[in-house]
Write a protein that holds these residues in place. Sequence first.
Motif, PDB file in Angstrom:
ATOM      1  N   PHE A 280       0.828  -1.205   0.000  1.00 49.73           N
ATOM      2  CA  PHE A 280       0.000   0.000   0.000  1.00 49.73           C
ATOM      3  C   PHE A 280       0.865   1.259   0.000  1.00 49.73           C
ATOM      4  CE2 PHE A 280      -4.086  -2.000   2.003  1.00 49.73           C
ATOM      5  CZ  PHE A 280      -4.217  -2.789   0.874  1.00 49.73           C
ATOM      6  N   GLY A 281       2.046   1.191   0.620  1.00 54.22           N
ATOM      7  CA  GLY A 281       2.958   2.322   0.574  1.00 54.22           C
ATOM      8  C   GLY A 281       3.360   2.663  -0.854  1.00 54.22           C
ATOM      9  N   ARG A 282       3.681   1.632  -1.633  1.00 59.76           N
ATOM     10  CA  ARG A 282       4.029   1.862  -3.042  1.00 59.76           C
ATOM     11  C   ARG A 282       2.842   2.416  -3.818  1.00 59.76           C
ATOM     12  NH1 ARG A 282       6.654  -3.067  -1.857  1.00 59.76           N
ATOM     13  NH2 ARG A 282       4.935  -4.290  -2.751  1.00 59.76           N
ATOM     14  N   GLN A 283       1.653   1.910  -3.517  1.00 56.71           N
ATOM     15  CA  GLN A 283       0.460   2.410  -4.194  1.00 56.71           C
ATOM     16  C   GLN A 283       0.233   3.892  -3.881  1.00 56.71           C
ATOM     17  OE1 GLN A 283      -3.093   0.009  -3.750  1.00 56.71           O
ATOM     18  NE2 GLN A 283      -1.924  -1.893  -3.668  1.00 56.71           N
ATOM     19  N   ASN A 284       0.416   4.267  -2.632  1.00 57.91           N
ATOM     20  CA  ASN A 284       0.209   5.662  -2.250  1.00 57.91           C
ATOM     21  C   ASN A 284       1.230   6.583  -2.899  1.00 57.91           C
ATOM     22  OD1 ASN A 284      -1.902   6.418   0.108  1.00 57.91           O
ATOM     23  ND2 ASN A 284      -1.344   4.250   0.249  1.00 57.91           N
ATOM     24  N   GLN A 285       2.465   6.131  -2.988  1.00 54.45           N
ATOM     25  CA  GLN A 285       3.483   6.930  -3.667  1.00 54.45           C
ATOM     26  C   GLN A 285       3.090   7.153  -5.125  1.00 54.45           C
ATOM     27  OE1 GLN A 285       6.309   8.287  -2.446  1.00 54.45           O
ATOM     28  NE2 GLN A 285       6.776   7.217  -0.550  1.00 54.45           N
ATOM     29  N   ALA A 286       2.598   6.102  -5.768  1.00 58.35           N
ATOM     30  CA  ALA A 286       2.185   6.226  -7.166  1.00 58.35           C
ATOM     31  C   ALA A 286       1.020   7.198  -7.317  1.00 58.35           C
ATOM     32  CB  ALA A 286       1.810   4.851  -7.720  1.00 58.35           C
ATOM     33  N   LEU A 287       0.043   7.106  -6.427  1.00 55.32           N
ATOM     34  CA  LEU A 287      -1.096   8.017  -6.511  1.00 55.32           C
ATOM     35  C   LEU A 287      -0.675   9.456  -6.266  1.00 55.32           C
ATOM     36  CD1 LEU A 287      -4.074   8.705  -6.784  1.00 55.32           C
ATOM     37  CD2 LEU A 287      -4.379   8.075  -4.370  1.00 55.32           C
ATOM     38  N   ALA A 288       0.188   9.683  -5.289  1.00 57.95           N
ATOM     39  CA  ALA A 288       0.656  11.048  -5.021  1.00 57.95           C
ATOM     40  C   ALA A 288       1.317  11.638  -6.264  1.00 57.95           C
ATOM     41  CB  ALA A 288       1.624  11.051  -3.842  1.00 57.95           C
ATOM     42  N   GLY A 289       2.123  10.829  -6.957  1.00 53.96           N
ATOM     43  CA  GLY A 289       2.754  11.306  -8.169  1.00 53.96           C
ATOM     44  C   GLY A 289       1.759  11.608  -9.268  1.00 53.96           C
ATOM     45  N   GLU A 290       0.733  10.777  -9.375  1.00 58.31           N
ATOM     46  CA  GLU A 290      -0.282  11.005 -10.402  1.00 58.31           C
ATOM     47  C   GLU A 290      -1.119  12.241 -10.095  1.00 58.31           C
ATOM     48  OE1 GLU A 290      -2.553  10.007 -13.934  1.00 58.31           O
ATOM     49  OE2 GLU A 290      -0.506   9.790 -13.207  1.00 58.31           O
ATOM     50  N   LEU A 291      -1.427  12.466  -8.832  1.00 59.26           N
ATOM     51  CA  LEU A 291      -2.159  13.670  -8.456  1.00 59.26           C
ATOM     52  C   LEU A 291      -1.348  14.919  -8.796  1.00 59.26           C
ATOM     53  CD1 LEU A 291      -3.657  12.514  -5.040  1.00 59.26           C
ATOM     54  CD2 LEU A 291      -4.975  13.180  -7.056  1.00 59.26           C
ATOM     55  N   GLU A 292      -0.056  14.863  -8.530  1.00 52.78           N
ATOM     56  CA  GLU A 292       0.798  15.999  -8.881  1.00 52.78           C
ATOM     57  C   GLU A 292       0.810  16.209 -10.393  1.00 52.78           C
ATOM     58  OE1 GLU A 292       5.399  17.602  -8.238  1.00 52.78           O
ATOM     59  OE2 GLU A 292       4.835  15.568  -7.633  1.00 52.78           O
ATOM     60  N   ARG A 293       0.910  15.114 -11.140  1.00 52.42           N
ATOM     61  CA  ARG A 293       0.934  15.219 -12.597  1.00 52.42           C
ATOM     62  C   ARG A 293      -0.368  15.797 -13.127  1.00 52.42           C
ATOM     63  NH1 ARG A 293      -0.074  12.606 -17.409  1.00 52.42           N
ATOM     64  NH2 ARG A 293      -1.441  11.056 -16.469  1.00 52.42           N
ATOM     65  N   ARG A 294      -1.465  15.493 -12.448  1.00 51.90           N
ATOM     66  CA  ARG A 294      -2.782  15.958 -12.876  1.00 51.90           C
ATOM     67  C   ARG A 294      -3.089  17.378 -12.398  1.00 51.90           C
ATOM     68  NH1 ARG A 294      -5.572  13.127 -16.857  1.00 51.90           N
ATOM     69  NH2 ARG A 294      -5.150  10.891 -16.654  1.00 51.90           N
TER      70      ARG A 294
END
Length: 333
Positions: A280-294
């Motif tokens: 879940f830590g890896r998933q959250n890191q990925a989502l944080a990056g996608e939110l920033e990209r968006r």
Amino acid sequence: MTVVPIRTARLLLMVGALLFALVSDPLPAAARTSGPGSSRGAEVVGVTQVADRQVDLSVRSPALGGRTVKVRLLTPDGWDPGDRSRRRPTLWLLHGCCGDYTSWTARTDVARTESLRDVLVVMPEAGWNGWYSDWWNYGLGGDPAWETFHTKELPLLLEHDWGASSNRVVAGLSMGGQGALLYAARHPGMFKAAASYSGSVHPLLDDESVNRIMGFFAGQDNDPLRVWGDPVAQRDVWEAHDPFHLAKRLRSIPVYLSCGDGTTGPLDAPGSTSALEADFGRQNQALAGELERRGARHVVTHFYGPGTHVWPYWERELHASLPMLLDALEAGR
């Protein structure tokens, strides 16, 4: 612990008294709302005061095949659900897999949190592994339809008869963290802010993540394909329930993400580790990056490193995220 009808409960709950009588009385018409599969819709069929400021509603839901499930309310000071001139903002707290509607009050200090004494806290049942979704059921839909229950039936009940306003924020842990982001993304405008603690926020990240959530789907001898179908054949259904793929819809509201890395942390027993939290830590890191990209406007992350998948961290993160959540409620007044 005493069950009473709605009309009697309203009077006694106003003064915070524990109830010691069981009586019978028709339900008010306003306690019903439209729902799939029934002309009557969802209805409150029982009220139980379990502690000071804690009230359990028993709700019969067409979205859940006519079954009755519980919703716990942590009521604000001076709460009078019959006073339609004063509707209270609501904080929805969603439980995780293998928990239930009692989890937040049983495992945290939420009922003693002073900053929540002017907020109606809503803690709904979501099934042992309901995943805050209307289950695919091989394309047939139907029971259980947890998303319909939570986003269509329950808000109308709370606003009609239980003192809630439409000014809402949502937070959850693990499965409930996923649910908080799903509901905020899939129902724009329903929640002013969302917080996820150790949430399953990108189940399609990789094979490990897919296999892990399929294992949860199979809990209690369930057919795992009933929930979202096959991750390849029903990829569109999976993406529709994956917050990473819904990040664009989250960019306009405050979002709080927190998670550990699965190694032994300060709130763990010595030697504790958690592959689930690491995933879940890896998933959250990925989502944080996608939110920033968006281009998300307001994202707060607390990726605190050592820490496993246990309640002490989620209680801490609730307190850490409350200023953001309550500020969003204040802005929404």
